[in-house]
Design a protein around this motif. Structure first.
Motif, short mmCIF file in Angstrom:
data_model
loop_
_atom_site.label_atom_id
_atom_site.label_comp_id
_atom_site.label_asym_id
_atom_site.label_seq_id
_atom_site.Cartn_x
_atom_site.Cartn_y
_atom_site.Cartn_z
N PRO A 1 3.60 0.55 2.18
CA PRO A 1 5.03 0.80 2.08
C PRO A 1 5.39 1.38 0.70
CG PRO A 1 4.60 -1.38 2.99
CD PRO A 1 3.30 -0.86 2.46
N ALA A 2 6.47 2.16 0.67
CA ALA A 2 6.88 2.84 -0.55
C ALA A 2 7.80 1.95 -1.37
CB ALA A 2 7.58 4.15 -0.21
N GLY A 3 7.20 1.10 -2.20
CA GLY A 3 7.99 0.26 -3.09
C GLY A 3 7.90 -1.21 -2.74
N THR A 4 8.26 -2.05 -3.73
CA THR A 4 8.17 -3.51 -3.57
C THR A 4 9.08 -4.02 -2.47
OG1 THR A 4 7.66 -3.71 -5.94
CG2 THR A 4 8.33 -5.70 -4.78
N GLU A 5 10.32 -3.52 -2.43
CA GLU A 5 11.25 -3.98 -1.39
C GLU A 5 10.74 -3.58 -0.01
OE1 GLU A 5 15.17 -2.62 -2.10
OE2 GLU A 5 15.39 -3.68 -4.03
N ALA A 6 10.15 -2.40 0.08
CA ALA A 6 9.64 -1.93 1.37
C ALA A 6 8.50 -2.80 1.88
CB ALA A 6 9.18 -0.48 1.25
#
Length: 326
Positions: free
Chosen positions: A227-232
């Motif tokens: 996923p693209a990024g920590t939140e993702a």
């Protein structure tokens, strides 16, 4: 076609081939795989009439090999590249075969050119390297410009260029509608060469299927998503949990967090991420290699197998002992 039906070969108490049935069709390269002692060479010898079956039949275009008219023009075979007189030149070795088969002498120079041996045609075959000997064996098999080609380990001893050449040759011949049966232990090469596989173990049929279906049916599939990024990452894990899809956290070679899902395709996971609105940086579907699938399918069919894998320390000790004896 080559039709093998109920083929069995008994040597005293040993059943080398056991009720084997399969068909080799024209227009495709059929790979013939199996562990050492599986019965591949014995099967090929029976197809070519060199060994008599205990029971069953092996037919080429509906007839036993011995009943074919002008067999050299119908079937080309390579079973043992060393089966040449060491004191004869490459050209002389092929010339007597051509004369015995009623083939024109001009064909000898054509096949020498085909396999890349024109420059050493006058040299004794006994001085050839293993790879050159294989090329000479292939030239012998191609003398009659046959519609059927049966090759046992044809790339053994060849360098990468030679292996690539054999691959192209077999693919080209199959594209012409010829019937190709080839055995090899180089599974990575077979994965690039063969369209269809016949796999045997202890003389029995293990698989008769396409390369794609063989790998698919004998290996697990997994999809890796980044996923693209920590939140993702959190959003993707939540989406997977909501869909009751099991996953494993991990990281790629650069240390970036990844999520691995066993048994699910990239299409499925991509659709799930899209519906959940999760931005994806990478989505990769992983399948096992032909080697992995082969090991899985022939488990229990291996006749000669070490009980344990040697440790690196044991391997080093064996190597050092070998050097000491030398």
């Amino acid at each position: 076609m080559i039709d093998v039906n109920g083929l069995t070969k008994q040597y005293g108490p040993v059943r080398a081939v056991d009720d084997l049935t399969f068909t080799v069709k024209p227009g495709v390269v059929t790979g013939f795989l199996g562990p050492n002692g599986a019965g591949k060479s014995t099967t090929m010898r029976m197809i070519l009439g060199l060994d008599t079956p205990t029971s069953g039949t092996a037919l080429i275009d509906g007839s036993p090999y011995a009943q074919l008219k002008q067999p050299a023009r119908r079937v080309g075979a390579l079973l043992d590249a060393k089966g040449v007189h060491p004191n004869r030149s490459a050209r002389a070795s092929l010339l007597w075969q051509a004369q015995a088969s009623g083939l024109p002498a001009a064909r000898v120079d054509e096949v020498l050119e085909l396999v890349g041996l024109s420059g050493v045609a006058g040299k004794r075959a006994g001085g050839f390297s293993l790879g050159m000997g294989q090329r000479l064996g292939i030239a012998s098999a191609m003398l009659g410009d046959p519609e059927y080609l049966i090759l046992d380990e044809p790339v053994n001893g060849l360098d990468p260029e030679g292996i690539r050449w054999v691959r192209g040759l077999l693919r080209g011949l199959a594209d012409e509608g010829r019937t190709i049966l080839v055995s090899s232990h180089l599974l990575a090469e077979m994965a690039q060469t063969a369209d269809h596989l016949i796999v045997i173990g202890r003389g029995r049929l293990v698989a008769d299927t396409s390369v794609h279906e063989f790998i698919k049916g004998n290996s697990a599939m997994a999809t890796v998503v980044r996923p693209a990024g920590t939140e993702a990452i959190a959003e993707m894990e939540a989406a997977l949990a909501a869909a009751e899809v099991r996953f494993v956290r991990g990281a790629d070679l650069d240390g970036r967090p990844t999520i691995t899902i066993e048994g699910r395709s990239s299409d499925e996971i991509g659709a799930l991420a899209f519906s959940a609105g999760v931005p994806i940086a990478e989505l990769t579907e992983r399948r096992a290699s032909l080697e992995d699938a082969y090991i899985q399918s022939t488990e229990g069919h291996v006749q000669y197998q070490a009980t344990t894998q040697p440790t690196s320390r044991e391997t080093s000790q064996v190597s050092l002992k070998g050097k000491h004896r030398a």
